[in-house]
Design a protein around this motif. Structure first.
Motif, PDB file in Angstrom:
ATOM      1  N   ASP A 203       0.820  -1.213   0.000  1.00  0.00           N
ATOM      2  CA  ASP A 203       0.000   0.000   0.000  1.00  0.00           C
ATOM      3  C   ASP A 203       0.854   1.263   0.000  1.00  0.00           C
ATOM      4  OD1 ASP A 203      -2.348  -1.477   0.207  1.00  0.00           O
ATOM      5  OD2 ASP A 203      -2.364  -1.410   2.392  1.00  0.00           O
ATOM      6  N   THR A 204       2.044   1.164   0.608  1.00  0.00           N
ATOM      7  CA  THR A 204       2.863   2.370   0.813  1.00  0.00           C
ATOM      8  C   THR A 204       4.320   2.098   0.434  1.00  0.00           C
ATOM      9  OG1 THR A 204       3.619   1.860   3.055  1.00  0.00           O
ATOM     10  CG2 THR A 204       1.434   2.883   2.859  1.00  0.00           C
ATOM     11  N   ASN A 205       5.120   3.138   0.482  1.00  0.00           N
ATOM     12  CA  ASN A 205       6.557   2.990   0.213  1.00  0.00           C
ATOM     13  C   ASN A 205       7.365   2.832   1.503  1.00  0.00           C
ATOM     14  OD1 ASN A 205       6.677   3.067  -2.663  1.00  0.00           O
ATOM     15  ND2 ASN A 205       6.013   5.207  -2.545  1.00  0.00           N
ATOM     16  N   LEU A 206       6.688   2.489   2.590  1.00  0.00           N
ATOM     17  CA  LEU A 206       7.403   2.214   3.840  1.00  0.00           C
ATOM     18  C   LEU A 206       8.204   0.919   3.681  1.00  0.00           C
ATOM     19  CD1 LEU A 206       7.212   3.769   6.552  1.00  0.00           C
ATOM     20  CD2 LEU A 206       5.686   1.973   7.359  1.00  0.00           C
ATOM     21  N   GLY A 207       9.491   0.944   4.057  1.00  0.00           N
ATOM     22  CA  GLY A 207      10.334  -0.247   3.910  1.00  0.00           C
ATOM     23  C   GLY A 207      10.185  -1.191   5.097  1.00  0.00           C
ATOM     24  N   SER A 208      10.795  -2.384   4.982  1.00  0.00           N
ATOM     25  CA  SER A 208      10.638  -3.344   6.084  1.00  0.00           C
ATOM     26  C   SER A 208      11.400  -2.830   7.316  1.00  0.00           C
ATOM     27  CB  SER A 208      11.111  -4.731   5.650  1.00  0.00           C
ATOM     28  OG  SER A 208      12.483  -4.771   5.611  1.00  0.00           O
ATOM     29  N   GLY A 209      10.791  -3.002   8.454  1.00  0.00           N
ATOM     30  CA  GLY A 209      11.382  -2.531   9.713  1.00  0.00           C
ATOM     31  C   GLY A 209      11.192  -1.045   9.966  1.00  0.00           C
ATOM     32  N   GLU A 210      10.494  -0.345   9.049  1.00  0.00           N
ATOM     33  CA  GLU A 210      10.349   1.115   9.226  1.00  0.00           C
ATOM     34  C   GLU A 210       9.052   1.471   9.950  1.00  0.00           C
ATOM     35  OE1 GLU A 210      12.969   3.373   5.918  1.00  0.00           O
ATOM     36  OE2 GLU A 210      10.976   2.797   5.247  1.00  0.00           O
ATOM     37  N   ILE A 211       9.124   2.563  10.694  1.00  0.00           N
ATOM     38  CA  ILE A 211       7.999   3.036  11.513  1.00  0.00           C
ATOM     39  C   ILE A 211       7.781   4.519  11.233  1.00  0.00           C
ATOM     40  CG2 ILE A 211       7.266   3.464  13.906  1.00  0.00           C
ATOM     41  CD1 ILE A 211       8.879   1.059  14.774  1.00  0.00           C
ATOM     42  N   ILE A 212       6.528   4.928  11.100  1.00  0.00           N
ATOM     43  CA  ILE A 212       6.228   6.369  10.993  1.00  0.00           C
ATOM     44  C   ILE A 212       6.409   6.963  12.391  1.00  0.00           C
ATOM     45  CG2 ILE A 212       4.452   8.086  10.476  1.00  0.00           C
ATOM     46  CD1 ILE A 212       3.023   5.900   8.809  1.00  0.00           C
ATOM     47  N   THR A 213       7.188   8.021  12.494  1.00  0.00           N
ATOM     48  CA  THR A 213       7.362   8.652  13.814  1.00  0.00           C
ATOM     49  C   THR A 213       6.576   9.965  13.922  1.00  0.00           C
ATOM     50  OG1 THR A 213       9.372   9.747  13.038  1.00  0.00           O
ATOM     51  CG2 THR A 213       9.637   7.651  14.208  1.00  0.00           C
ATOM     52  N   ALA A 214       6.382  10.643  12.797  1.00  0.00           N
ATOM     53  CA  ALA A 214       5.691  11.942  12.858  1.00  0.00           C
ATOM     54  C   ALA A 214       5.258  12.386  11.457  1.00  0.00           C
ATOM     55  CB  ALA A 214       6.618  13.002  13.462  1.00  0.00           C
ATOM     56  N   ILE A 215       4.421  13.400  11.453  1.00  0.00           N
ATOM     57  CA  ILE A 215       4.036  14.106  10.224  1.00  0.00           C
ATOM     58  C   ILE A 215       4.486  15.542  10.400  1.00  0.00           C
ATOM     59  CG2 ILE A 215       2.050  14.971   8.880  1.00  0.00           C
ATOM     60  CD1 ILE A 215       2.388  12.014   8.678  1.00  0.00           C
ATOM     61  N   GLU A 216       5.020  16.129   9.348  1.00  0.00           N
ATOM     62  CA  GLU A 216       5.403  17.534   9.457  1.00  0.00           C
ATOM     63  C   GLU A 216       4.582  18.374   8.479  1.00  0.00           C
ATOM     64  OE1 GLU A 216       9.583  17.975  10.728  1.00  0.00           O
ATOM     65  OE2 GLU A 216       9.624  19.450   9.095  1.00  0.00           O
ATOM     66  N   LEU A 217       4.008  19.455   9.006  1.00  0.00           N
ATOM     67  CA  LEU A 217       3.218  20.362   8.157  1.00  0.00           C
ATOM     68  C   LEU A 217       4.039  21.595   7.842  1.00  0.00           C
ATOM     69  CD1 LEU A 217      -0.210  20.248  10.046  1.00  0.00           C
ATOM     70  CD2 LEU A 217       0.264  19.336   7.769  1.00  0.00           C
ATOM     71  N   PRO A 218       4.042  22.045   6.582  1.00  0.00           N
ATOM     72  CA  PRO A 218       4.756  23.288   6.251  1.00  0.00           C
ATOM     73  C   PRO A 218       4.013  24.494   6.835  1.00  0.00           C
ATOM     74  CG  PRO A 218       3.591  22.453   4.325  1.00  0.00           C
ATOM     75  CD  PRO A 218       3.366  21.461   5.429  1.00  0.00           C
ATOM     76  N   PRO A 219       4.654  25.674   6.859  1.00  0.00           N
ATOM     77  CA  PRO A 219       4.011  26.822   7.500  1.00  0.00           C
ATOM     78  C   PRO A 219       2.692  27.241   6.842  1.00  0.00           C
ATOM     79  CG  PRO A 219       6.315  27.315   6.957  1.00  0.00           C
ATOM     80  CD  PRO A 219       6.025  25.959   6.418  1.00  0.00           C
ATOM     81  N   GLN A 220       2.599  27.124   5.508  1.00  0.00           N
ATOM     82  CA  GLN A 220       1.401  27.645   4.822  1.00  0.00           C
ATOM     83  C   GLN A 220       0.198  26.735   5.123  1.00  0.00           C
ATOM     84  OE1 GLN A 220       1.735  27.809   0.545  1.00  0.00           O
ATOM     85  NE2 GLN A 220       0.318  29.532   0.396  1.00  0.00           N
ATOM     86  N   GLY A 221      -0.779  27.270   5.871  1.00  0.00           N
ATOM     87  CA  GLY A 221      -1.879  26.426   6.340  1.00  0.00           C
ATOM     88  C   GLY A 221      -3.204  26.652   5.642  1.00  0.00           C
ATOM     89  N   PHE A 222      -3.307  27.687   4.799  1.00  0.00           N
ATOM     90  CA  PHE A 222      -4.550  28.008   4.070  1.00  0.00           C
ATOM     91  C   PHE A 222      -5.731  28.113   5.055  1.00  0.00           C
ATOM     92  CE2 PHE A 222      -1.725  25.902   1.074  1.00  0.00           C
ATOM     93  CZ  PHE A 222      -1.800  26.719  -0.049  1.00  0.00           C
ATOM     94  N   ALA A 223      -5.528  28.920   6.100  1.00  0.00           N
ATOM     95  CA  ALA A 223      -6.508  28.937   7.195  1.00  0.00           C
ATOM     96  C   ALA A 223      -7.805  29.643   6.844  1.00  0.00           C
ATOM     97  CB  ALA A 223      -5.885  29.576   8.425  1.00  0.00           C
ATOM     98  N   ARG A 224      -7.801  30.490   5.798  1.00  0.00           N
ATOM     99  CA  ARG A 224      -9.032  31.230   5.514  1.00  0.00           C
ATOM    100  C   ARG A 224      -9.873  30.568   4.428  1.00  0.00           C
ATOM    101  NH1 ARG A 224     -12.195  35.635   5.294  1.00  0.00           N
ATOM    102  NH2 ARG A 224     -12.687  36.249   3.159  1.00  0.00           N
ATOM    103  N   ASN A 225      -9.245  30.235   3.313  1.00  0.00           N
ATOM    104  CA  ASN A 225     -10.011  29.742   2.163  1.00  0.00           C
ATOM    105  C   ASN A 225      -9.732  28.254   1.942  1.00  0.00           C
ATOM    106  OD1 ASN A 225      -9.362  32.899   1.268  1.00  0.00           O
ATOM    107  ND2 ASN A 225     -11.433  32.193   0.923  1.00  0.00           N
ATOM    108  N   PHE A 226     -10.564  27.421   2.552  1.00  0.00           N
ATOM    109  CA  PHE A 226     -10.376  25.965   2.473  1.00  0.00           C
ATOM    110  C   PHE A 226     -11.742  25.292   2.550  1.00  0.00           C
ATOM    111  CE2 PHE A 226     -11.046  26.830   6.848  1.00  0.00           C
ATOM    112  CZ  PHE A 226     -11.756  25.745   7.299  1.00  0.00           C
TER     113      PHE A 226
END
Ligand code: FAD
Ligand code: SF4
Length: 338
Positions: A203-226
């Motif tokens: 399903d994903t490109n995660l390799g064997s033995g790999e674990i997701i540790t976090a998600i990082e969001l860039p500064p631009q959040g589009f807080a008004r028009n979404f």
């Protein structure tokens, strides 16, 4: 359910070590998808590695002005976190469109990204399914495929990715932070999930033995028009037939930046840089939104029962962009498609 061993990882390094040592092992976080699959005998892990208590539950500001979200942050805590509500309301809205309050309290960020398809043949162990048992065939191609993909399909699999959160994360340009036996690495969320090709069991490109540790969001959040619009058979507790994450930056009525991703239509969140670029510098009008929808849906192909999804997706894209432009996002609390 089959017998399995259980280990409680003492820290991240221990979890990676346990996962690498046993190719049949599976991580368990909230358990809301994995336990269901184990009860149905779809997943038969030799060992469960419990990571639910590891210290991956923080939401921190990054030095670059973005946010880092730990992989074990529950979906509810993320959706209602003040920094998410204020800066990334598109993400909050997508999360609240998914599952139920009880499930969102248990479901983790990493688990949501890793949840498996809801193709009914995948859950039915009496039917052939290349995703469940590679090489057996795909029952959906000549079967009931009303919910299945219209983009990026292959002769091996036409399943869709069911995650709502991933659609908003793809539109926002999020990164997935990963740790594994070879150290740490980062993948763009848009490249994290795979198209089925001839390996739909991946399903994903995660390799064997790999674990997701976090998600990082860039500064631009589009807080008004979404807006996040999820079209489904029931307005509660159902997966998307089609969903749209739309975000705009406007100067007057002119679009200076646009982000657009679809859910429920492909094996991964579907984003097109071409469609987004076509909106840049244009007025926020239904005609321009319709053109972007055509570009986003380029190459869409119907299966025997889901031709309606192509027109549904086109209309949903235009509607979501209109909601974003007028700063009247789809409400997830009232479940009203305004
Ligand atoms: C009735 C029902 C309705 C639902 N409706 C929706 C919906 O509308 N929209 C939606 O988006 N979701 C929906 N969900 C899915 C739900 O969001 C997922 O089950 C949940 O997000 C999975 O998170 P979890 O922590 O419980 O994962 P688990 O069940 O613990 O794990 C799921 C998978 O992720 C892997 N995993 C977990 N954490 C990590 C990690 N850190 N790194 C690598 N792999 C990891 C596990 O090994 C497992 O393979 C629904 C679920 C149910 C049961
Ligand atoms: S669409 Fe994919 S998951 Fe569904 S039966 Fe075919 S191979 Fe299996």
């Amino acid at each position: 359910m089959n017998n399995f061993d259980y280990s409680r990882a003492s820290d991240l390094a221990d979890a990676i070590r346990l996962l690498t040592a046993d190719p049949g092992a599976k991580l368990i976080a909230g358990g809301t998808n994995l336990i269901d699959l184990m009860k149905e005998n779809v997943e038969r892990p030799s060992r469960l590695i419990d990571i639910s208590h590891l210290p991956l539950r923080d939401i921190d500001e990054t030095t670059g002005g973005g946010l880092r979200i730990g992989a074990l942050v529950p979906n509810s805590d993320l959706a209602y976190h003040p920094l998410i509500e204020q800066r990334y309301p598109l993400l909050a809205s997508a999360i609240l469109a998914g599952a139920s309050a009880q499930l969102r309290n248990m479901a983790s960020v990493g688990g949501n990204l890793m949840q498996r398809t809801r193709c009914s043949y995948f859950y039915d162990t009496t039917t052939p399914c290349n995703k469940r048992s590679p090489g057996t065939g795909c029952s959906a191609i000549d079967g009931l495929n009303r919910n299945h993909a219209i983009l990026g399909t292959s002769k091996s699999c036409i399943a869709t990715n069911p995650s709502d959160m991933s659609v908003a994360l793809a539109a926002l340009g999020a990164l997935v932070l990963i740790a594994g036996p070879s150290g740490q690495r980062t993948i763009a969320l848009a490249d994290f999930h795979r198209l089925p090709d001839d390996k739909p069991h991946l399903d994903t490109n995660l390799g064997s033995g790999e674990i997701i540790t976090a998600i990082e969001l860039p500064p631009q959040g589009f807080a008004r028009n979404f807006s996040y619009l999820k079209i489904r058979d029931r307005l509660s507790y159902a997966f998307a037939l089609v969903s749209v994450a739309a975000a705009l930056e406007l100067e007057g009525n002119a679009i200076s930046a646009a982000r657009l991703a679809l859910g429920g239509v492909a094996h991964k969140p579907w984003r097109s840089l071409e469609a987004e670029a076509a909106l840049q510098g244009k007025a926020a009008t239904p005609d321009h939104f319709g053109h972007a929808a055509d570009l986003l849906l380029q190459g869409a192909t119907a299966q025997s029962h889901n031709g309606f999804k192509i027109e549904l997706a086109r209309r949903a894209i235009v509607r979501t962009l209109m909601q974003a432009a007028s700063a009247t996002p789809q409400s997830q609390a009232h479940k009203k498609i305004a």
